[in-house]
Design a protein around this motif. Structure first.
Motif, short mmCIF file in Angstrom:
data_model
loop_
_atom_site.label_atom_id
_atom_site.label_comp_id
_atom_site.label_asym_id
_atom_site.label_seq_id
_atom_site.Cartn_x
_atom_site.Cartn_y
_atom_site.Cartn_z
N UNK A 400 66.69 2.00 -21.72
CA UNK A 400 67.78 1.07 -21.98
C UNK A 400 69.04 1.52 -21.25
N UNK A 401 70.04 0.65 -21.13
CA UNK A 401 71.31 1.05 -20.51
C UNK A 401 71.98 2.22 -21.23
N UNK A 402 71.87 2.26 -22.55
CA UNK A 402 72.47 3.37 -23.30
C UNK A 402 71.82 4.70 -22.94
N UNK A 403 70.49 4.71 -22.89
CA UNK A 403 69.78 5.93 -22.52
C UNK A 403 70.07 6.30 -21.07
N UNK A 404 70.10 5.31 -20.20
CA UNK A 404 70.37 5.57 -18.79
C UNK A 404 71.75 6.19 -18.60
N UNK A 405 72.75 5.63 -19.25
CA UNK A 405 74.11 6.16 -19.12
C UNK A 405 74.21 7.57 -19.68
N UNK A 414 68.33 11.84 -21.77
CA UNK A 414 69.18 12.17 -22.91
C UNK A 414 69.19 11.08 -23.96
N UNK A 415 69.37 11.49 -25.20
CA UNK A 415 69.48 10.58 -26.33
C UNK A 415 70.93 10.18 -26.50
#
Length: 419
Positions: A400-405, A414-415
């Motif tokens: 997801x974008x959150x995990x990617x960022x 990273x979590x």
């Protein structure tokens, strides 16, 4: 006879009261779609077959998005052929550099897909528009050629899997995690030539961008299409956008499904798909720490404004880790402008990201992020096959974008919940 949502839409477009699983039908099309890779092949077949005119210039869309802005002479020639065809036949919905976007974000944004419609596209992720309650599916360039000429296509009526969503998503969990979890559960051929029909009270907790992401990746489970019910969020999205009158369909209460898959949204965690198949999924907590070289945030799967907001929320006040390349690709010009208005692009640039014009480029190893031997990327795209994004020894982790960022900041998988 009872029917699923997909079967009802196919029956209506075939001019039939009912259809049965496995039945071959010829159906009327609401939209025929192609891009800069597939349209030139369709044009060649169109002309080879002796066709001289399209069935309706308002019901064809050509989007130059995969290699544009053109990366080399060959891609420039393909785009030139598409431009000439669009001009000759006065195609209303032709999108070139400056007006273009990644096709499966652009088409719904422009109101060219709506509930109850039947759409084919010479791109496998055409199934995206099921988020709006449409039947949309990928086809080959030869079928695109026939569709442009006749406005018709044949289909074998699919059986269906009912995917029941319960609960609601927790923070840092999104539609990308839902579909990766589902593919991990049923496998890349778990819905082969079947319709994935989403239902349950959990649907209400998903915004439209979540639904676009989930429908987009239905093909990664082998599905013919993925489709969501038409609710108030759908109606709000298409209001003022939809270019045509539309009809909402509902599955019959006693519709027959091959099986039911239940997903508890409350229990979902951020999820990743490790190389080299979308079914190779794990909670991000189990993959955290894997070293990476590159991060891609964008594509027809996760390049929408909510995706950019999620990434920017994590990157704000932080910097991309040394040695990591983070490339951000807003999916359309309008999304690019909205991200600019909200200050998201400034956050990306200040954190050390490269921001690109709308393009599919890196997703298919085309340009703007091709990987070298042995490199590994965390990507918000939809496929992580061998060699998909560059060298055959490179690796892709879908996220997801959150995990990617979060991964861009940490320099490894990273979590986002731990930042």
């Amino acid at each position: 006879m009872s029917m699923t949502m997909t079967q009802k839409i196919l029956a209506a477009h075939a001019g039939k009261e009912t259809v049965q699983v496995g039945e071959l039908i010829e159906a009327r099309l609401d939209l025929v779609l192609g891009n800069d890779i597939t349209t030139p092949v369709a044009i060649t077949e169109f002309e080879k077959a002796g066709f001289t005119q399209v069935f309706d210039r308002d019901h064809i869309a050509i989007v130059l998005d995969h290699y544009t802005p053109c990366k080399d002479i060959k891609s420039a020639q393909l785009c030139k052929q598409a431009r000439a065809f669009a001009k000759k036949h006065q195609i209303t919905h032709f999108y070139d550099v400056g007006q273009v976007g990644v096709e499966h974000a652009l088409i719904p944004e422009k109101g060219l897909a709506a509930p109850g419609e039947l759409i084919i596209g010479a791109d496998s992720h055409t199934c995206t528009y099921g988020a709006l309650g449409a039947v949309s599916t990928g086809i080959g360039s030869t079928d695109m050629a026939a569709g442009m000429a006749t406005g018709l296509c044949w289909f074998r009526v699919p059986s269906a899997i009912q995917v029941t969503l319960r609960g609601s998503l927790r923070p840092m969990v999104s539609g990308k995690d839902v579909i990766l979890h589902l593919i991990g559960q049923i496998g890349v051929d778990g819905a082969l030539y079947q319709s994935l029909e989403f239902c349950g009270e959990g649907v209400a907790s998903l915004d439209m961008d979540d639904r676009f992401t989930i429908s987009n990746m239905a093909i990664e489970a082998g599905a013919k299409n993925g489709i969501f019910p038409v609710d108030e969020k759908t109606r709000e999205y298409v209001s003022g956008r939809a270019a045509r009158e539309w009809t909402a369909y509902e599955a019959d209460p006693d519709a027959v499904y091959e099986r039911e898959v239940v997903i508890d949204l409350d229990a979902l965690e951020p999820t990743v798909a490790l190389p080299h198949l979308p079914e190779n999924t794990k909670p991000v907590s189990e993959a955290a720490g894997m070293p990476i070289d590159q991060v891609i945030i964008g594509s027809c799967t996760n390049g929408r404004i909510s995706d950019l907001r999620a990434a920017a929320a994590i990157l704000k006040g932080r910097t991309v880790a040394p040695g990591i390349r983070c490339i951000v690709l807003p999916a359309t010009q309008e999304i690019y402008l909205q991200a600019m208005r909200e200050g998201l692009l400034e956050i990306f640039v200040n954190s050390g990201c490269a921001v690109s014009a709308p393009t599919c480029g890196p997703c298919l190893g085309g340009h703007m992020g091709v990987m070298a031997e042995g490199e590994r990327a965390v990507s918000t795209t939809n496929r992580n096959f061998v060699g998909r994004m560059g060298h055959v020894s490179s690796e892709i982790i879908l996220a997801s974008p959150a995990v990617a960022a979060a991964s861009a900041v940490k320099g490894c998988v990273a979590d986002p919940r731990e930042l």
